[in-house]
Design an enzyme around this catalytic site. Structure first.
Site, PDB file in Angstrom:
ATOM      1  N   GLY A   1      -5.028  -3.275  -5.155  1.00  0.00           N
ATOM      2  CA  GLY A   1      -5.284  -4.400  -4.260  1.00  0.00           C
ATOM      3  C   GLY A   1      -4.557  -5.642  -4.741  1.00  0.00           C
ATOM      4  O   GLY A   1      -3.361  -5.831  -4.495  1.00  0.00           O
ATOM      5  N   GLY A   2      -5.275  -6.489  -5.467  1.00  0.00           N
ATOM      6  CA  GLY A   2      -4.752  -7.790  -5.886  1.00  0.00           C
ATOM      7  C   GLY A   2      -3.368  -7.739  -6.507  1.00  0.00           C
ATOM      8  O   GLY A   2      -2.493  -8.550  -6.171  1.00  0.00           O
TER       9      GLY A   2
ATOM     10  N   GLU B   1     -12.374   5.002  -6.164  1.00  0.00           N
ATOM     11  CA  GLU B   1     -12.470   3.572  -6.463  1.00  0.00           C
ATOM     12  C   GLU B   1     -13.921   3.198  -6.743  1.00  0.00           C
ATOM     13  O   GLU B   1     -14.706   3.023  -5.798  1.00  0.00           O
ATOM     14  CB  GLU B   1     -11.977   2.748  -5.270  1.00  0.00           C
TER      15      GLU B   1
ATOM     16  N   ASN C   1      -2.602  -2.002  -1.330  1.00  0.00           N
ATOM     17  CA  ASN C   1      -3.489  -2.331  -0.209  1.00  0.00           C
ATOM     18  C   ASN C   1      -3.549  -3.852  -0.127  1.00  0.00           C
ATOM     19  O   ASN C   1      -4.207  -4.490  -0.940  1.00  0.00           O
ATOM     20  CB  ASN C   1      -4.871  -1.720  -0.490  1.00  0.00           C
ATOM     21  N   TRP C   2      -2.844  -4.391   0.839  1.00  0.00           N
ATOM     22  CA  TRP C   2      -2.761  -5.863   0.923  1.00  0.00           C
ATOM     23  C   TRP C   2      -4.021  -6.504   1.502  1.00  0.00           C
ATOM     24  O   TRP C   2      -4.159  -7.705   1.514  1.00  0.00           O
ATOM     25  CB  TRP C   2      -1.523  -6.270   1.740  1.00  0.00           C
ATOM     26  N   LYS C   3      -4.899  -5.663   2.036  1.00  0.00           N
ATOM     27  CA  LYS C   3      -6.151  -6.186   2.630  1.00  0.00           C
ATOM     28  C   LYS C   3      -5.818  -7.273   3.650  1.00  0.00           C
ATOM     29  O   LYS C   3      -4.805  -7.170   4.326  1.00  0.00           O
ATOM     30  CB  LYS C   3      -7.108  -6.649   1.522  1.00  0.00           C
TER      31      LYS C   3
ATOM     32  N   HIS D   1     -12.478   3.020   2.873  1.00  0.00           N
ATOM     33  CA  HIS D   1     -12.510   2.023   1.791  1.00  0.00           C
ATOM     34  C   HIS D   1     -13.906   1.404   1.730  1.00  0.00           C
ATOM     35  O   HIS D   1     -14.545   1.207   2.762  1.00  0.00           O
ATOM     36  CB  HIS D   1     -11.454   0.947   2.061  1.00  0.00           C
TER      37      HIS D   1
ATOM     38  N   GLU E   1     -14.830  -1.503   1.358  1.00  0.00           N
ATOM     39  CA  GLU E   1     -14.975  -2.752   2.130  1.00  0.00           C
ATOM     40  C   GLU E   1     -15.209  -2.446   3.610  1.00  0.00           C
ATOM     41  O   GLU E   1     -15.743  -3.276   4.340  1.00  0.00           O
ATOM     42  CB  GLU E   1     -13.739  -3.639   1.910  1.00  0.00           C
TER      43      GLU E   1
ATOM     44  N   GLY F   1     -11.571  -5.557  -7.453  1.00  0.00           N
ATOM     45  CA  GLY F   1     -11.407  -7.008  -7.427  1.00  0.00           C
ATOM     46  C   GLY F   1     -12.224  -7.745  -8.480  1.00  0.00           C
ATOM     47  O   GLY F   1     -12.402  -8.955  -8.410  1.00  0.00           O
TER      48      GLY F   1
ATOM     49  N   SER G   1      -8.986  -2.814  -9.820  1.00  0.00           N
ATOM     50  CA  SER G   1      -8.430  -3.697 -10.855  1.00  0.00           C
ATOM     51  C   SER G   1      -7.308  -3.058 -11.675  1.00  0.00           C
ATOM     52  O   SER G   1      -7.167  -3.337 -12.868  1.00  0.00           O
ATOM     53  CB  SER G   1      -9.545  -4.209 -11.787  1.00  0.00           C
TER      54      SER G   1
HETATM   55  P1  PGA Z   1      -8.154  -4.315  -6.575  1.00  0.00           P
HETATM   56  O1  PGA Z   1      -8.459  -3.535  -5.188  1.00  0.00           O
HETATM   57  O2  PGA Z   1      -6.932  -3.671  -7.169  1.00  0.00           O
HETATM   58  O3  PGA Z   1      -7.915  -5.742  -6.165  1.00  0.00           O
HETATM   59  O4  PGA Z   1      -9.354  -4.128  -7.431  1.00  0.00           O
HETATM   60  C1  PGA Z   1      -8.314  -2.150  -5.097  1.00  0.00           C
HETATM   61  C2  PGA Z   1      -8.691  -1.684  -3.722  1.00  0.00           C
HETATM   62  O5  PGA Z   1      -9.642  -2.221  -3.145  1.00  0.00           O
HETATM   63  O6  PGA Z   1      -8.061  -0.762  -3.176  1.00  0.00           O
END
Ligand code: PGA
Length: 254
Positions: A232-233, A165, A10-12, A93, A95, A171, A211
């Site tokens: 994500g990251g 999640e 997930n590149w956000k 998600h 976010e 993150g 993470s």
């Molecule tokens: P993260 O994000 O790996 O940076 O914790 C995961 C996500 O939000 O899908």
């Protein structure tokens, strides 16, 4: 037959066209790891470019609108995503739920719109730290997930993926313990069997997210009922992302 492990990036809100080289590198590496299904969800602007170039990886989106078209300035519909080459969409998600006020009913309508457009859905769920500390994590996640899924999904194992999640792990560098992951995934599995029957409910992949990185992926991915990871990251470079895919492939062999 159980589906292959599913590793989704997930590149956000990261990535301009300069990041296409990273997508290419991920695609090349994925061709060497066919036992793992590798996918990325870049920002909208990169969906079509990645789709055009990718030979192995699947491309998807991070959100969609619940309507097919209309006067909704700034929004993107599920049919538009499909037209751009997306094969799936991440929905619900945290976010989006927290930062954009999306409730379960809206997430469910979005999921229905995505299925109508022929997209697969990765449905996210997760609890806050406060909810976990209060001992209500499992109840909260099950309620949220049930309320976010449309009824009567056909071929659910093909079309639906769930991503657990924990919000406090996203993150932050913190991850849930393997015991907590096993407990939550087991409870989600039971819910999926109740909703979709023994066969489909047992096959739907449940990803863990929060993470995940190459260093902890092997341990997390070997937990029962963890069918992959939403990353994500660590999905922003081919090196770290494919380190996770490699760990998934090794878990498969084991
Ligand atoms: P993260 O994000 O790996 O940076 O914790 C995961 C996500 O939000 O899908």
């Amino acid at each position: 037959m159980p589906l292959r492990p599913y590793i989704v990036g997930n590149w956000k809100m990261h990535g301009t066209r300069a990041m296409l080289s990273e997508a290419r590198a991920i695609d090349r590496a994925a061709q060497r790891h066919m036992k793992v299904e590798v996918a990325i969800a870049p920002p909208y602007t990169l969906i079509h470019p990645v789709h055009r170039e990718a030979e192995q990886i699947v491309v998807g989106a991070q959100d969609c609108h619940d309507q097919e078209s209309g006067a909704h300035t700034g929004e993107v519909s599920a049919p538009m995503l499909a037209d751009a080459g997306a094969k799936f969409v991440i929905l619900g998600h945290s976010e989006r739920r927290q930062g954009h006020g999306e409730n379960d009913a809206l997430v469910r309508d979005k999921a229905q719109a995505a299925f109508n457009a022929g997209l697969r859905v990765i449905m996210c769920c997760g609890e806050t730290e406060k909810t976990r500390d209060a001992g209500r994590a499992v109840a909260h996640v099950k309620k949220q997930l049930k309320a976010s899924l449309p009824e009567g999904i056909e071929d659910a194992a093909e079309k639906l993926t769930v991503a657990y999640e924990p919000i406090w792990a996203i993150g932050t560098g913190k991850t849930a313990t393997t015991d907590d992951i096993a407990e939550m995934h087991g409870e989600i599995r039971k819910l999926l069997i109740t909703l979709f029957g023994e066969e489909a409910g047992s096959e739907i992949r449940i990803l863990y997210g929060g993470s995940v990185k190459p260093e902890n992926a092997g341990e997390i991915l070997s937990v029962t009922d963890v069918g992959g990871a939403l990353v994500g990251g660590a999905s922003l470079t081919a090196d770290s992302f494919m380190g996770i895919a490699l760990a998934a492939g090794e878990t498969e062999e084991g």
